[in-house]
Design a protein around this motif. Sequence first.
Motif, PDB file in Angstrom:
ATOM      1  N   GLU A 229       0.819  -1.205   0.000  1.00 37.56           N
ATOM      2  CA  GLU A 229       0.000   0.000   0.000  1.00 37.56           C
ATOM      3  C   GLU A 229       0.856   1.260   0.000  1.00 37.56           C
ATOM      4  OE1 GLU A 229      -4.073  -1.897   1.874  1.00 37.56           O
ATOM      5  OE2 GLU A 229      -2.764  -0.753   3.207  1.00 37.56           O
ATOM      6  N   TYR A 230       2.011   1.208   0.665  1.00 33.71           N
ATOM      7  CA  TYR A 230       2.913   2.364   0.600  1.00 33.71           C
ATOM      8  C   TYR A 230       3.431   2.550  -0.825  1.00 33.71           C
ATOM      9  CZ  TYR A 230       6.768   5.530   1.384  1.00 33.71           C
ATOM     10  OH  TYR A 230       7.601   6.618   1.318  1.00 33.71           O
ATOM     11  N   ALA A 231       3.871   1.465  -1.446  1.00 30.10           N
ATOM     12  CA  ALA A 231       4.420   1.548  -2.801  1.00 30.10           C
ATOM     13  C   ALA A 231       3.381   2.038  -3.800  1.00 30.10           C
ATOM     14  CB  ALA A 231       4.973   0.196  -3.229  1.00 30.10           C
ATOM     15  N   ILE A 232       2.146   1.570  -3.658  1.00 35.13           N
ATOM     16  CA  ILE A 232       1.076   2.000  -4.572  1.00 35.13           C
ATOM     17  C   ILE A 232       0.794   3.484  -4.409  1.00 35.13           C
ATOM     18  CG2 ILE A 232      -1.395   1.767  -5.026  1.00 35.13           C
ATOM     19  CD1 ILE A 232      -1.001  -1.260  -4.312  1.00 35.13           C
ATOM     20  N   GLU A 233       0.773   3.962  -3.179  1.00 37.32           N
ATOM     21  CA  GLU A 233       0.570   5.398  -2.940  1.00 37.32           C
ATOM     22  C   GLU A 233       1.700   6.208  -3.572  1.00 37.32           C
ATOM     23  OE1 GLU A 233      -1.330   8.817  -1.529  1.00 37.32           O
ATOM     24  OE2 GLU A 233      -2.052   6.744  -1.581  1.00 37.32           O
ATOM     25  N   LEU A 234       2.898   5.643  -3.584  1.00 36.32           N
ATOM     26  CA  LEU A 234       4.083   6.355  -4.077  1.00 36.32           C
ATOM     27  C   LEU A 234       4.158   6.369  -5.603  1.00 36.32           C
ATOM     28  CD1 LEU A 234       6.833   7.703  -3.171  1.00 36.32           C
ATOM     29  CD2 LEU A 234       7.832   5.415  -3.495  1.00 36.32           C
ATOM     30  N   VAL A 235       3.968   5.207  -6.238  1.00 37.65           N
ATOM     31  CA  VAL A 235       4.236   5.109  -7.682  1.00 37.65           C
ATOM     32  C   VAL A 235       3.030   4.705  -8.518  1.00 37.65           C
ATOM     33  CG1 VAL A 235       6.681   4.613  -7.323  1.00 37.65           C
ATOM     34  CG2 VAL A 235       5.065   2.702  -7.537  1.00 37.65           C
ATOM     35  N   GLY A 236       1.916   4.358  -7.873  1.00 38.09           N
ATOM     36  CA  GLY A 236       0.714   4.012  -8.613  1.00 38.09           C
ATOM     37  C   GLY A 236       0.503   2.521  -8.738  1.00 38.09           C
ATOM     38  N   ILE A 237      -0.734   2.129  -8.923  1.00 40.51           N
ATOM     39  CA  ILE A 237      -1.126   0.722  -8.938  1.00 40.51           C
ATOM     40  C   ILE A 237      -0.480  -0.052 -10.077  1.00 40.51           C
ATOM     41  CG2 ILE A 237      -3.194   1.146 -10.344  1.00 40.51           C
ATOM     42  CD1 ILE A 237      -2.915  -1.326  -7.377  1.00 40.51           C
ATOM     43  N   ASP A 238      -0.108   0.619 -11.178  1.00 40.85           N
ATOM     44  CA  ASP A 238       0.428  -0.084 -12.347  1.00 40.85           C
ATOM     45  C   ASP A 238       1.891  -0.491 -12.195  1.00 40.85           C
ATOM     46  OD1 ASP A 238      -1.975   0.169 -13.705  1.00 40.85           O
ATOM     47  OD2 ASP A 238      -1.409   2.081 -14.614  1.00 40.85           O
TER      48      ASP A 238
END
Length: 319
Positions: A229-238
């Motif tokens: 969830e941290y990574a998705i917030e940072l760089v996006g779900i894709d």
Amino acid sequence: MTLLWDQHACLPLQLGTDVGELARFRRRGPTFVSVNVGYSPQTFADSVALLHDYRSAIGRHPELALVSTVDDIDSAGAAGRIGIAFDLEDSGPLDGDLDNLRAFVELGVRTLLPTYNHANRAGCGCLDTDDQGLTAWGRELVREMNVAGMVPDGSHCSARTGLDISEVSALPMVYSHSCMRSVWDHPRNITDDQAKACAETGGVVGITGVGIFLGPNTPTLEAMTRHLEYAIELVGIDHVGVSTDHSFDAEDFLAEVRARPQFFDESYTRWGPIRWMPPEIFVTLGDHLSRRGWSDDDIGAVLGANFARVARRTWSVSR
């Protein structure tokens, strides 16, 4: 059915290994596992011999299938089989010869890390105190990987080396099995800048299930989800995926840590014997994320669609 893509797992690096352990990833739906075939100590001959041995055993196993394309993974899944390809955790098995990249691609190696923890001819590793990034030869290595159809991987590399890979690669790069340093400060985890630069190439950060990288030796779905969830917030779900980095012979790896301390440091041993997320837990990640309220599309992207997108852009380059 949702594709599950494990970008890095480890069988014992020994001839005659029981590849049937990979069947522990069995589930409903297409599944892919990239299996490591060597790191710093292995030579070209060592890894080629291991590849021939693994390939022969996988070819005989009713639940496993060798794959060369993403379409092969779909076909294997439709037949109830797990698709398998391979990766290298260091450029050492090239024996310094970039022509060996194509030989490895022909044997199913689709991903390669230039360095493993410490500096080599290609560049610096994540445990080096003096971080000079990629060397001139390492830059040429990344360019040749783009041509050969092999994905550059920044896991185990230093921060500067990872950023240099992002700069040099004309195609998507990945961090096949790396967690986020902002969530858990471990030298094997990557910085926010590394993750952003990877995403800018069209690549994917694969959050891994190793306890010492997720937290204080906590290989749980909850710990993995914090990094996701941290990574998705940072760089996006894709641009976020998953991998287990599971060692199917934990004692074998722990013995390696003891026998080759020059390749590791106290960050690998500080919390006692390393704990891994077992495949049987990993394959339930989708259900776990659904209970947290994730949408089906987001679950599908992280479980496999993002890594599959990278593979479609890169694996077929040389063909």
